[in-house]
Scaffold this active site. Structure first.
Site, PDB file in Angstrom:
ATOM      1  N   PRO A  50      99.843  14.004  71.516  1.00  0.00           N
ATOM      2  CA  PRO A  50      99.152  13.541  70.400  1.00  0.00           C
ATOM      3  C   PRO A  50      99.992  13.786  69.234  1.00  0.00           C
ATOM      4  O   PRO A  50     100.388  14.889  68.601  1.00  0.00           O
ATOM      5  CB  PRO A  50      97.929  14.612  70.417  1.00  0.00           C
ATOM      6  CG  PRO A  50      98.574  15.688  71.323  1.00  0.00           C
ATOM      7  CD  PRO A  50      99.570  15.377  72.045  1.00  0.00           C
ATOM      8  N   ASP A 226     104.067  17.067  67.420  1.00  0.00           N
ATOM      9  CA  ASP A 226     103.262  17.219  68.737  1.00  0.00           C
ATOM     10  C   ASP A 226     101.914  18.264  68.302  1.00  0.00           C
ATOM     11  O   ASP A 226     102.265  19.357  67.902  1.00  0.00           O
ATOM     12  CB  ASP A 226     103.779  17.884  69.938  1.00  0.00           C
ATOM     13  CG  ASP A 226     102.873  18.091  70.828  1.00  0.00           C
ATOM     14  OD1 ASP A 226     101.720  18.162  70.962  1.00  0.00           O
ATOM     15  OD2 ASP A 226     103.313  18.041  72.202  1.00  0.00           O
ATOM     16  N   HIS A 227     100.773  17.453  68.091  1.00  0.00           N
ATOM     17  CA  HIS A 227      99.828  18.309  67.158  1.00  0.00           C
ATOM     18  C   HIS A 227      99.167  19.531  68.101  1.00  0.00           C
ATOM     19  O   HIS A 227      98.126  20.220  67.810  1.00  0.00           O
ATOM     20  CB  HIS A 227      98.508  17.268  66.788  1.00  0.00           C
ATOM     21  CG  HIS A 227      97.824  17.844  65.668  1.00  0.00           C
ATOM     22  ND1 HIS A 227      97.728  19.006  65.338  1.00  0.00           N
ATOM     23  CD2 HIS A 227      96.958  17.012  64.727  1.00  0.00           C
ATOM     24  CE1 HIS A 227      96.876  18.901  64.238  1.00  0.00           C
ATOM     25  NE2 HIS A 227      96.450  17.925  63.908  1.00  0.00           N
ATOM     26  N   ARG A 228      99.425  19.435  69.603  1.00  0.00           N
ATOM     27  CA  ARG A 228      99.033  20.577  70.360  1.00  0.00           C
ATOM     28  C   ARG A 228      99.669  21.641  70.111  1.00  0.00           C
ATOM     29  O   ARG A 228      99.328  23.136  69.995  1.00  0.00           O
ATOM     30  CB  ARG A 228      99.264  20.320  71.807  1.00  0.00           C
ATOM     31  CG  ARG A 228      98.644  19.052  72.363  1.00  0.00           C
ATOM     32  CD  ARG A 228      99.237  18.655  73.821  1.00  0.00           C
ATOM     33  NE  ARG A 228     100.492  18.349  73.671  1.00  0.00           N
ATOM     34  CZ  ARG A 228     101.100  18.145  74.688  1.00  0.00           C
ATOM     35  NH1 ARG A 228     100.458  18.067  76.257  1.00  0.00           N
ATOM     36  NH2 ARG A 228     102.253  17.760  74.744  1.00  0.00           N
TER      37      ARG A 228
END
Ligand code: CAO
Length: 254
Positions: A50, A226-228
């Site tokens: 994401p 990476d938004h995680r």
């Protein structure tokens, strides 16, 4: 959910097959081997990570003076000291300050593998497509040493002579289009890394100093992450810190 993200459960209908020759003359050209390999990797990152991109800009007016003051010395050594070399050092400072950017998710997706080394991938444009050789231990190398190594790696990349090992083990990638042009772009994270910096062409701009507008050389930056693993606030702090270091490159010594 697995981190490396096999894309399990992702299903999209296949694109309809189109006969383009119905509309005019065409020619079929096979993709290069590099494009096939990098295409699969980019596609996997695009659908499993994401992505968010944080934009910022850095004032490189002083950095440019410093760079120009070193030009003769670099020339004597037959080296090109481009802004990218300084950015590699500045990125290491930012990775030290924000170690989550120097990490990868493990296979379970439940742990971060925190890296204690600083290997920086540099996207190199070659006639056959994009490759990303990795410069190792950037923290331990000086500007001239980095310039020599990047010059040598990008030459071999263009000749198609990199070994697979030289493109592995990176912590963070820099993709610089600064030598070509454009304002901002949104690079794709080079998984399993968690962030990538896209650098565009520096431009002289009027910047208000509280009393008047001053001409300053501004460098556009786009950080995809990476938004995680990384929150938006962390990303903004990272680019903020990075731009401070770039604006006053003496800060890499801190
Ligand atoms: N702003 C202004 N000028 C810049 C600049 C910037 N951000 N970055 C580089 N320049 C200047 C350099 O100083 C150089 O000028 P001189 O010839 O006067 O010294 C000129 O632009 C050309 O630089 P360069 O591109 O040859 O060298 P580099 O160190 O900046 O980059 C390399 C090296 C190998 C990264 C680059 O050649 C390359 O392949 N870039 C493309 C990467 C790419 O395709 N990325 C997209 C991937 S999609 O995610």
């Amino acid at each position: 959910m697995t981190a490396g993200g096999g894309g399990g459960g992702l299903s999209v209908s296949s694109a309809p097959e189109i006969d383009h020759s119905k509309f005019g003359e065409v020619e079929l050209l096979p993709l290069s081997r590099i494009k096939k390999i990098s295409g699969a990797h980019l596609h996997r990152s695009w659908v499993t990570v994401p992505h968010v991109t944080q934009f910022d800009e850095a004032d490189i007016t002083e950095l440019e003076k410093f760079r120009k003051s070193l030009a003769k010395e670099a020339e004597k050594k037959a080296l090109r000291l481009t802004p990218l070399i300084f950015l590699m050092k500045a990125v290491v400072s930012a990775l030290r300050e924000y170690p989550d950017f120097n990490a990868s998710l493990d296979a379970s997706g439940e742990n971060l593998v925190m890296k204690k080394y600083f290997h920086i991938g540099i996207a190199v444009d070659t006639p056959n497509g994009l490759v990303v050789p990795v410069v190792r231990n950037v923290d331990q190398k000086g500007l001239f040493e980095l310039a020599a190594e990047l010059g040598e790696l990008s030459l071999r990349a263009r000749d198609g002579k990199l070994s697979p090992g030289e493109m592995q083990g990176g912590c963070f990638t820099i993709s610089s289009l600064g030598g070509i042009g454009g304002t901002y772009f949104t690079p794709i994270v080079n998984a399993p890394e968690v962030a990538i910096l896209g650098v565009s062409r520096a431009k002289m701009q009027p910047v208000y100093n509280g009393a008047e507008f001053e001409p300053r050389l501004m460098l556009p930056l786009g950080l995809s992450y990476d938004h995680r693993v990384i929150d938006g606030a962390q990303a903004a702090r990272f680019t903020n810190f990075l731009s401070q270091v770039i604006s006053d490159i003496r800060r890499v010594l801190l």
